[in-house]
Design a protein around this motif. Sequence first.
Motif, short mmCIF file in Angstrom:
data_model
loop_
_atom_site.label_atom_id
_atom_site.label_comp_id
_atom_site.label_asym_id
_atom_site.label_seq_id
_atom_site.Cartn_x
_atom_site.Cartn_y
_atom_site.Cartn_z
N GLY A 75 0.81 -1.21 0.00
CA GLY A 75 0.00 0.00 0.00
C GLY A 75 0.85 1.26 0.00
O GLY A 75 0.63 2.17 -0.81
N VAL A 76 1.82 1.32 0.87
CA VAL A 76 2.68 2.50 0.96
C VAL A 76 3.50 2.66 -0.33
O VAL A 76 3.62 3.77 -0.86
CB VAL A 76 3.59 2.42 2.20
CG1 VAL A 76 4.67 3.48 2.16
CG2 VAL A 76 2.75 2.56 3.47
N PHE A 77 4.03 1.57 -0.85
CA PHE A 77 4.80 1.63 -2.10
C PHE A 77 3.94 2.15 -3.25
O PHE A 77 4.36 3.02 -4.01
CB PHE A 77 5.37 0.25 -2.44
CG PHE A 77 6.11 0.21 -3.74
CD1 PHE A 77 7.39 0.74 -3.85
CD2 PHE A 77 5.53 -0.35 -4.87
CE1 PHE A 77 8.06 0.72 -5.06
CE2 PHE A 77 6.20 -0.37 -6.08
CZ PHE A 77 7.47 0.16 -6.18
N MET A 78 2.72 1.62 -3.39
CA MET A 78 1.85 2.04 -4.49
C MET A 78 1.44 3.51 -4.36
O MET A 78 1.41 4.24 -5.36
CB MET A 78 0.59 1.16 -4.53
CG MET A 78 0.85 -0.28 -4.83
SD MET A 78 1.48 -0.48 -6.50
CE MET A 78 2.15 -2.11 -6.39
N VAL A 85 6.94 10.06 -5.45
CA VAL A 85 8.13 9.91 -4.62
C VAL A 85 9.21 9.12 -5.36
O VAL A 85 10.40 9.35 -5.18
CB VAL A 85 7.78 9.24 -3.28
CG1 VAL A 85 9.00 8.95 -2.44
CG2 VAL A 85 6.79 10.11 -2.51
N LEU A 86 8.80 8.21 -6.24
CA LEU A 86 9.74 7.34 -6.93
C LEU A 86 10.13 7.87 -8.31
O LEU A 86 10.71 7.16 -9.11
CB LEU A 86 9.13 5.94 -7.08
CG LEU A 86 8.69 5.30 -5.76
CD1 LEU A 86 8.01 3.97 -6.00
CD2 LEU A 86 9.88 5.12 -4.84
N GLY A 87 9.80 9.12 -8.61
CA GLY A 87 10.17 9.71 -9.89
C GLY A 87 9.03 9.82 -10.87
O GLY A 87 8.98 10.73 -11.67
N PHE A 88 8.10 8.87 -10.85
CA PHE A 88 6.91 8.96 -11.67
C PHE A 88 5.79 9.42 -10.76
O PHE A 88 5.90 9.38 -9.55
CB PHE A 88 6.53 7.59 -12.25
CG PHE A 88 7.62 6.92 -13.00
CD1 PHE A 88 8.05 7.41 -14.21
CD2 PHE A 88 8.23 5.79 -12.48
CE1 PHE A 88 9.06 6.79 -14.91
CE2 PHE A 88 9.24 5.16 -13.17
CZ PHE A 88 9.66 5.66 -14.39
N GLY A 89 4.69 9.83 -11.30
CA GLY A 89 3.54 10.12 -10.47
C GLY A 89 2.95 11.49 -10.67
O GLY A 89 3.40 12.28 -11.50
N LEU A 90 1.91 11.75 -9.89
CA LEU A 90 1.11 12.96 -10.05
C LEU A 90 1.96 14.23 -9.99
O LEU A 90 1.81 15.12 -10.82
CB LEU A 90 0.03 12.99 -8.97
CG LEU A 90 -0.96 11.82 -9.00
CD1 LEU A 90 -1.81 11.80 -7.74
CD2 LEU A 90 -1.82 11.87 -10.24
N TRP A 129 -5.00 1.35 -6.10
CA TRP A 129 -4.47 0.07 -5.68
C TRP A 129 -3.81 0.19 -4.30
O TRP A 129 -4.03 -0.64 -3.43
CB TRP A 129 -3.47 -0.42 -6.72
CG TRP A 129 -3.11 -1.86 -6.67
CD1 TRP A 129 -3.69 -2.84 -5.93
CD2 TRP A 129 -2.08 -2.50 -7.43
NE1 TRP A 129 -3.07 -4.04 -6.18
CE2 TRP A 129 -2.09 -3.86 -7.08
CE3 TRP A 129 -1.16 -2.03 -8.35
CZ2 TRP A 129 -1.21 -4.77 -7.64
CZ3 TRP A 129 -0.28 -2.95 -8.90
CH2 TRP A 129 -0.31 -4.29 -8.56
N GLY A 130 -3.03 1.23 -4.09
CA GLY A 130 -2.39 1.45 -2.79
C GLY A 130 -3.40 1.68 -1.69
O GLY A 130 -3.25 1.19 -0.57
N ALA A 131 -4.47 2.43 -2.01
CA ALA A 131 -5.51 2.67 -1.01
C ALA A 131 -6.20 1.35 -0.62
O ALA A 131 -6.51 1.13 0.55
CB ALA A 131 -6.53 3.67 -1.54
N CYS A 132 -6.41 0.49 -1.59
CA CYS A 132 -7.02 -0.81 -1.30
C CYS A 132 -6.11 -1.67 -0.42
O CYS A 132 -6.57 -2.31 0.53
CB CYS A 132 -7.35 -1.55 -2.60
SG CYS A 132 -8.72 -0.82 -3.51
#
Length: 158
Positions: A75-78, A85-90, A129-132
Amino acid sequence: MKLAQALGANALADKDPLPPELRDRLLARDPMFVASHWALAAAAVVGVVVALATLRPWRAAPPRRLLLVIAWTLGVFMIARSIGVLGFGLVGDALLLTGVRPPPAEHAALARELARWDLLLWSPFFLLWGACWTAAGRRLGSVSGERLGGPRHRLPAG
């Protein structure tokens, strides 16, 4: 989707937010990427089993503590991936699309296209997916006052 890609489909493969040289290898079905698709498809099957194990105890289920660690870690990773945080994302996609962070000059159009796809498809998917997974971890950690590693409830027969 990874199973389909492992079997030869290119479903959304051209929308993967990868550097151009890795993207070319992905689309050319480089053996490393084919192997990674098979590994990720297997990981998805394991994820389904873990998710089911968090819902209903089985006789041979992994210990509750292990399920809790897996659910929270995933969850935390997703969520971290979806935020950027990992370079990709919002955040990274928004910075690139607004011009705050310039794209690589030699691949500017491709970088903008992939950022749009990531912003509208992949990042929301990872956030959901992370929230789930974190919801499963939270539910698992607070099941009817049970302590971690404690006895499991038996379901009534019949």
